[in-house]
Design an enzyme around this catalytic site. Structure first.
Site, PDB file in Angstrom:
ATOM      1  N   ARG A 126      24.587   2.055  57.512  1.00 30.85           N
ATOM      2  CA  ARG A 126      25.960   1.903  57.032  1.00 30.85           C
ATOM      3  C   ARG A 126      26.264   2.872  55.896  1.00 30.85           C
ATOM      4  NH1 ARG A 126      29.923  -0.441  54.061  1.00 30.85           N
ATOM      5  NH2 ARG A 126      31.505  -1.623  55.200  1.00 30.85           N
TER       6      ARG A 126
ATOM      7  N   LYS B 299      44.110   6.975  69.561  1.00 29.24           N
ATOM      8  CA  LYS B 299      43.976   5.652  70.192  1.00 29.24           C
ATOM      9  C   LYS B 299      42.647   5.021  69.758  1.00 29.24           C
ATOM     10  CE  LYS B 299      44.756   3.305  74.629  1.00 29.24           C
ATOM     11  NZ  LYS B 299      45.960   2.582  74.239  1.00 29.24           N
TER      12      LYS B 299
ATOM     13  N   GLU C 267      57.087   1.226  67.706  1.00 28.29           N
ATOM     14  CA  GLU C 267      56.724   0.878  69.083  1.00 28.29           C
ATOM     15  C   GLU C 267      56.395  -0.603  69.150  1.00 28.29           C
ATOM     16  OE1 GLU C 267      53.338   3.333  70.041  1.00 28.29           O
ATOM     17  OE2 GLU C 267      52.462   3.037  68.070  1.00 28.29           O
TER      18      GLU C 267
END
Length: 284
Positions: free
Chosen positions: A100, A147, A179
């Site tokens: 991480r 996306k 949207e």
């Protein structure tokens, strides 16, 4: 029969599928995805989805997990193994597993996961009755053109719509509609123009959006790519949304205001008919 999924080079039963707890998709939402609709066992707008995937990966400086031909082969194998004739294929690519750290890791191999969903896409109750949407502030990050898998804000918006007894939400930023939660938004003005927001970092560059606008132009429909307000939308003749999972879906109510007579309008119905017909012909 257990659904078969694809995880990093292997087709496995979904109950046996595993991925590292250190995968950055899990730790950081550091990943992108595509969803391709399936009609008659074939892939709709597949080239467009692959082009957008490549763009999303490039914007995030993320390595591609495979080339287009290999990804298409995996899609087809999944459809065959799961017997999907109508439905969806979801594909997610993450930066991979690494200890991480906020910095991108050096040398991490991207993770690739695909799964199918069998479901009706053409004959659906929502397409017949239309959607009722609420309006919410757009709280998403500023690069909606990528996306990504970070879908918590749209999920929260969908839950708010459900709590209000409606179907979905349209999001607003600086006074204008961006949207829907998982779709591009459109209105049809009283003089017949189809209006949808122009492409930018503010909205997803929808593959179905591009196809529908092309088909609308071919049908001699007038298109205006520009922002619009909720007030303009509520005064419109009709409205609709587009996405890979819903094609063209009429909207019949916006924040409590019914559009027209409260039923799907003729432009949305015609565009859905045209799109489905073209999708059935051009699917690969």
């Amino acid at each position: 029969m257990s659904r078969i999924v694809y995880v990093n080079g292997a087709f496995v039963a979904e109950a046996e599928a595993t991925i590292s707890v250190f995968d950055r998709g899990f730790l950081m939402a550091d990943g992108v995805y595509e969803v391709t609709s399936v009609l008659d066992g074939r892939l709709v707008d597949f080239a467009g989805h692959m082009a957008r995937l490549e763009r999303s990966l490039a914007e995030l400086e993320m390595a591609a997990p495979a080339g287009r031909e290999e990804l298409e082969s995996i899609h087809r194998e999944l459809l065959a193994r799961n017997g999907v004739t109508e439905g969806l294929v979801y594909m997610q690519v993450t930066r991979g597993a690494a200890d991480r750290d906020f910095l991108y890791p050096d040398g991490a191999a991207p993770s690739l996961v695909l799964f199918t969903q069998s479901k009706p896409l053409i004959d659906t109750p929502a397409a017949a009755r239309g959607l009722k949407v609420i309006v919410l502030d757009d709280i998403r990050w500023g690069r909606r053109d990528i996306k990504t898998v970070q879908l918590l804000a749209p999920s929260m918006a969908k839950m708010a719509a459900k709590a209000a007894g409606k179907d979905d939400a349209w999001m607003v930023e600086d006074g204008f509609v961006t949207e829907g939660t998982s779709n591009n938004a459109y209105i049809v003005t009283r003089d017949g123009a189809i209006v949808t927001r122009d492409l930018s970092h503010s909205i997803l560059h929808g593959i179905t959006r591009a196809a529908v606008l092309r088909l609308a132009r071919e049908a001699q429909m007038r298109i205006e790519e520009r922002p619009f307000t909720i007030a303009e939308a509520q005064d419109a003749a009709e409205a609709f949304v587009t996405s890979a999972s819903s094609f063209v879906q009429p909207v019949v109510e916006i924040d409590g205001t019914a559009l027209g007579d409260g039923t799907p309008g003729p432009v949305a119905r015609r565009l859905r008919e045209i799109y489905v017909s073209e999708a059935l012909k051009s699917a690969v």
